[in-house]
Design a protein around this motif. Structure first.
Motif, PDB file in Angstrom:
ATOM      1  N   LEU A  86      36.846  -1.905 -36.713  1.00 46.05           N
ATOM      2  CA  LEU A  86      37.391  -3.243 -36.465  1.00 46.05           C
ATOM      3  C   LEU A  86      38.918  -3.209 -36.341  1.00 46.05           C
ATOM      4  O   LEU A  86      39.493  -3.973 -35.564  1.00 46.05           O
ATOM      5  N   MET A  87      39.555  -2.334 -37.104  1.00 39.36           N
ATOM      6  CA  MET A  87      41.016  -2.277 -37.084  1.00 39.36           C
ATOM      7  C   MET A  87      41.546  -1.720 -35.757  1.00 39.36           C
ATOM      8  O   MET A  87      42.560  -2.201 -35.250  1.00 39.36           O
ATOM      9  N   VAL A  88      40.864  -0.733 -35.199  1.00 37.24           N
ATOM     10  CA  VAL A  88      41.356  -0.121 -33.965  1.00 37.24           C
ATOM     11  C   VAL A  88      41.340  -1.110 -32.796  1.00 37.24           C
ATOM     12  O   VAL A  88      42.347  -1.221 -32.067  1.00 37.24           O
ATOM     13  N   PRO A  89      40.256  -1.876 -32.548  1.00 38.10           N
ATOM     14  CA  PRO A  89      40.335  -2.893 -31.486  1.00 38.10           C
ATOM     15  C   PRO A  89      41.413  -3.942 -31.739  1.00 38.10           C
ATOM     16  O   PRO A  89      42.082  -4.385 -30.795  1.00 38.10           O
ATOM     17  N   ASN A  90      41.586  -4.349 -33.004  1.00 36.60           N
ATOM     18  CA  ASN A  90      42.664  -5.299 -33.299  1.00 36.60           C
ATOM     19  C   ASN A  90      44.031  -4.712 -32.964  1.00 36.60           C
ATOM     20  O   ASN A  90      44.896  -5.389 -32.397  1.00 36.60           O
ATOM     21  N   ALA A  91      44.229  -3.443 -33.317  1.00 37.19           N
ATOM     22  CA  ALA A  91      45.495  -2.787 -32.994  1.00 37.19           C
ATOM     23  C   ALA A  91      45.678  -2.645 -31.487  1.00 37.19           C
ATOM     24  O   ALA A  91      46.801  -2.778 -30.969  1.00 37.19           O
ATOM     25  N   PHE A 178      42.007   1.493 -26.762  1.00 37.91           N
ATOM     26  CA  PHE A 178      43.299   1.140 -26.172  1.00 37.91           C
ATOM     27  C   PHE A 178      43.205   0.998 -24.662  1.00 37.91           C
ATOM     28  O   PHE A 178      43.958   0.223 -24.064  1.00 37.91           O
ATOM     29  N   LEU A 179      42.270   1.704 -24.029  1.00 30.47           N
ATOM     30  CA  LEU A 179      42.071   1.519 -22.592  1.00 30.47           C
ATOM     31  C   LEU A 179      41.497   0.132 -22.307  1.00 30.47           C
ATOM     32  O   LEU A 179      41.959  -0.577 -21.400  1.00 30.47           O
ATOM     33  N   LEU A 180      40.486  -0.280 -23.084  1.00 33.16           N
ATOM     34  CA  LEU A 180      39.913  -1.606 -22.895  1.00 33.16           C
ATOM     35  C   LEU A 180      40.915  -2.696 -23.264  1.00 33.16           C
ATOM     36  O   LEU A 180      40.940  -3.761 -22.645  1.00 33.16           O
ATOM     37  N   LEU A 182      44.123  -2.515 -22.821  1.00 34.86           N
ATOM     38  CA  LEU A 182      45.033  -2.611 -21.686  1.00 34.86           C
ATOM     39  C   LEU A 182      44.383  -3.360 -20.522  1.00 34.86           C
ATOM     40  O   LEU A 182      45.069  -4.099 -19.797  1.00 34.86           O
ATOM     41  N   MET A 183      43.067  -3.197 -20.352  1.00 33.21           N
ATOM     42  CA  MET A 183      42.370  -3.910 -19.285  1.00 33.21           C
ATOM     43  C   MET A 183      42.392  -5.418 -19.505  1.00 33.21           C
ATOM     44  O   MET A 183      42.372  -6.193 -18.541  1.00 33.21           O
ATOM     45  N   VAL A 184      42.452  -5.855 -20.766  1.00 33.00           N
ATOM     46  CA  VAL A 184      42.473  -7.298 -21.056  1.00 33.00           C
ATOM     47  C   VAL A 184      43.734  -7.937 -20.481  1.00 33.00           C
ATOM     48  O   VAL A 184      43.698  -9.052 -19.951  1.00 33.00           O
ATOM     49  N   VAL A 185      44.869  -7.243 -20.586  1.00 29.94           N
ATOM     50  CA  VAL A 185      46.148  -7.820 -20.137  1.00 29.94           C
ATOM     51  C   VAL A 185      46.585  -7.267 -18.787  1.00 29.94           C
ATOM     52  O   VAL A 185      47.723  -7.545 -18.359  1.00 29.94           O
ATOM     53  N   ALA A 186      45.735  -6.504 -18.123  1.00 31.28           N
ATOM     54  CA  ALA A 186      46.123  -5.923 -16.832  1.00 31.28           C
ATOM     55  C   ALA A 186      46.517  -6.982 -15.807  1.00 31.28           C
ATOM     56  O   ALA A 186      47.529  -6.810 -15.100  1.00 31.28           O
ATOM     57  N   PRO A 187      45.801  -8.124 -15.662  1.00 29.21           N
ATOM     58  CA  PRO A 187      46.258  -9.141 -14.699  1.00 29.21           C
ATOM     59  C   PRO A 187      47.635  -9.698 -15.037  1.00 29.21           C
ATOM     60  O   PRO A 187      48.439  -9.970 -14.135  1.00 29.21           O
ATOM     61  N   VAL A 188      47.922  -9.863 -16.325  1.00 28.94           N
ATOM     62  CA  VAL A 188      49.233 -10.382 -16.729  1.00 28.94           C
ATOM     63  C   VAL A 188      50.323  -9.370 -16.403  1.00 28.94           C
ATOM     64  O   VAL A 188      51.402  -9.726 -15.893  1.00 28.94           O
ATOM     65  N   VAL A 189      50.062  -8.099 -16.670  1.00 34.81           N
ATOM     66  CA  VAL A 189      51.053  -7.050 -16.398  1.00 34.81           C
ATOM     67  C   VAL A 189      51.341  -6.965 -14.900  1.00 34.81           C
ATOM     68  O   VAL A 189      52.513  -6.874 -14.473  1.00 34.81           O
ATOM     69  N   LEU A 190      50.296  -7.018 -14.080  1.00 36.57           N
ATOM     70  CA  LEU A 190      50.500  -6.941 -12.631  1.00 36.57           C
ATOM     71  C   LEU A 190      51.223  -8.174 -12.106  1.00 36.57           C
ATOM     72  O   LEU A 190      52.101  -8.070 -11.229  1.00 36.57           O
ATOM     73  N   GLY A 191      50.879  -9.349 -12.641  1.00 37.23           N
ATOM     74  CA  GLY A 191      51.565 -10.568 -12.204  1.00 37.23           C
ATOM     75  C   GLY A 191      53.038 -10.558 -12.574  1.00 37.23           C
ATOM     76  O   GLY A 191      53.898 -10.933 -11.755  1.00 37.23           O
ATOM     77  N   LEU A 192      53.354 -10.132 -13.785  1.00 37.72           N
ATOM     78  CA  LEU A 192      54.762 -10.053 -14.187  1.00 37.72           C
ATOM     79  C   LEU A 192      55.519  -8.978 -13.425  1.00 37.72           C
ATOM     80  O   LEU A 192      56.732  -9.101 -13.203  1.00 37.72           O
ATOM     81  N   PHE A 193      54.810  -7.931 -13.015  1.00 35.55           N
ATOM     82  CA  PHE A 193      55.460  -6.911 -12.187  1.00 35.55           C
ATOM     83  C   PHE A 193      55.881  -7.501 -10.838  1.00 35.55           C
ATOM     84  O   PHE A 193      56.974  -7.193 -10.328  1.00 35.55           O
ATOM     85  N   CYS A 194      55.051  -8.366 -10.281  1.00 39.09           N
ATOM     86  CA  CYS A 194      55.423  -9.040  -9.025  1.00 39.09           C
ATOM     87  C   CYS A 194      56.628  -9.948  -9.235  1.00 39.09           C
ATOM     88  O   CYS A 194      57.511 -10.041  -8.359  1.00 39.09           O
ATOM     89  N   LEU A 237      35.507  -8.690 -21.703  1.00 42.42           N
ATOM     90  CA  LEU A 237      36.217  -7.445 -22.023  1.00 42.42           C
ATOM     91  C   LEU A 237      36.461  -7.309 -23.520  1.00 42.42           C
ATOM     92  O   LEU A 237      36.316  -6.218 -24.085  1.00 42.42           O
ATOM     93  N   ILE A 238      36.826  -8.411 -24.180  1.00 39.07           N
ATOM     94  CA  ILE A 238      37.043  -8.349 -25.624  1.00 39.07           C
ATOM     95  C   ILE A 238      35.737  -8.073 -26.350  1.00 39.07           C
ATOM     96  O   ILE A 238      35.676  -7.286 -27.301  1.00 39.07           O
ATOM     97  N   GLY A 239      34.639  -8.720 -25.890  1.00 41.24           N
ATOM     98  CA  GLY A 239      33.336  -8.424 -26.478  1.00 41.24           C
ATOM     99  C   GLY A 239      32.940  -6.979 -26.263  1.00 41.24           C
ATOM    100  O   GLY A 239      32.412  -6.319 -27.178  1.00 41.24           O
ATOM    101  N   ARG A 240      33.204  -6.457 -25.067  1.00 44.44           N
ATOM    102  CA  ARG A 240      32.904  -5.055 -24.785  1.00 44.44           C
ATOM    103  C   ARG A 240      33.753  -4.130 -25.648  1.00 44.44           C
ATOM    104  O   ARG A 240      33.287  -3.070 -26.087  1.00 44.44           O
ATOM    105  N   LEU A 241      34.995  -4.532 -25.904  1.00 43.63           N
ATOM    106  CA  LEU A 241      35.892  -3.725 -26.737  1.00 43.63           C
ATOM    107  C   LEU A 241      35.309  -3.542 -28.137  1.00 43.63           C
ATOM    108  O   LEU A 241      35.247  -2.415 -28.658  1.00 43.63           O
ATOM    109  N   TYR A 242      34.840  -4.620 -28.749  1.00 45.86           N
ATOM    110  CA  TYR A 242      34.291  -4.513 -30.102  1.00 45.86           C
ATOM    111  C   TYR A 242      32.921  -3.841 -30.101  1.00 45.86           C
ATOM    112  O   TYR A 242      32.609  -3.068 -31.013  1.00 45.86           O
ATOM    113  N   ARG A 243      32.102  -4.123 -29.106  1.00 47.56           N
ATOM    114  CA  ARG A 243      30.784  -3.478 -29.056  1.00 47.56           C
ATOM    115  C   ARG A 243      30.927  -1.968 -28.896  1.00 47.56           C
ATOM    116  O   ARG A 243      30.212  -1.192 -29.550  1.00 47.56           O
TER     117      ARG A 243
END
Length: 256
Positions: A86-91, A178-180, A182-194, A237-243
């Protein structure tokens, strides 16, 4: 050791296994619940687990004080491993939110915080963690956690001392989480990059203007808006992260 002593020993071992993720606020998904509720749930789970187990002969090391201590420490280790899942997905979510803070410019708020103690605070990280707490209960992931704890008594009997952790399973858990995250915020990162690309063109056109502080409110608003929009798609994605994290617990003990 008679039958009553064996039953008490199993009950204590079950309590120690469930203690980290049921009663400890820092590891339990029920940290928001009153301590009385968490302790009552701990006792009920341990009692039902022992009652559902078949009658077996007590292990030989239970007759020795050192053997009982080692068995109890082993049960705590198993419970802490489930807490780690549980701690690793939260981190991972907190780190992903910190990345968005850095890109959106929210990390600069620490410079203007009169109550700051010098530690960096992640606004987006706290937002993602609060959302994950709600989704953890909404998606019934707490039931998956407790069912995994109960099932662990079948493939790792209570009171055993033969417990081995596999470093490969730990590295797999860290990498996947940590890969999953990063996928949660990938749209935000790409939008801010633009947005950053547009700011670079403005800076090139008006080098005399302090474009950073002029565009900072725009970047903060864009980051919050993109995060709010991405949450519609981040639930799965968050559900997949914890599962994925909970399903990797057996691999931490060397199981295939």
């Amino acid at each position: 050791m008679d039958a009553l002593q064996s039953f008490v020993a199993l009950f204590v071992f079950a309590m120690l296994r469930y203690l980290p993720v049921v009663a400890l606020p820092s590891l339990s998904p029920l940290g928001w619940a009153p301590p009385t509720v968490r302790i009552a749930l701990l006792l009920v789970l341990a009692w039902l687990t022992v009652l559902s187990m078949p009658i077996t002969e007590p292990a030989a090391h239970w007759g020795l004080p050192l053997g009982l201590v080692l068995a109890g420490l082993g049960e705590l280790l198993i419970g802490m491993t489930f807490g780690l899942a549980l701690m690793v997905p939260n981190a991972a979510l907190h780190t992903a939110g910190w990345l968005v803070d850095m890109q959106a410019g929210l990390s600069a708020s620490n410079l203007f915080n009169p109550n700051g103690t010098g530690g960096a605070e992640s606004l987006m990280g706290h937002t993602l963690m609060l959302a994950s707490i709600v989704l953890f209960v909404t998606l019934d992931l707490h039931l998956l956690l407790f069912s995994g704890l109960v099932a662990s008594a079948q493939w790792m009997p209570l009171g055993s001392v033969d417990i081995r952790l596999d470093p490969a399973g730990l590295f797999g858990l860290l990498g996947s989480s940590f890969l999953l995250g990063l996928m949660v915020v990938a749209p935000v990162v790409l939008g801010l990059f633009c947005v950053d690309i547009g700011v670079a063109y403005v800076t090139r056109a008006m080098p005399q203007a302090n474009v950073y502080f002029l565009v900072l409110p725009l970047k903060v608003a864009a980051g919050m808006a993109l995060l709010a929009l991405s949450m519609w798609f981040a639930v799965e994605l968050i559900g997949r992260l914890y599962r994925d994290s909970l399903q990797r617990v057996p691999a931490l003990f060397g199981a295939g």
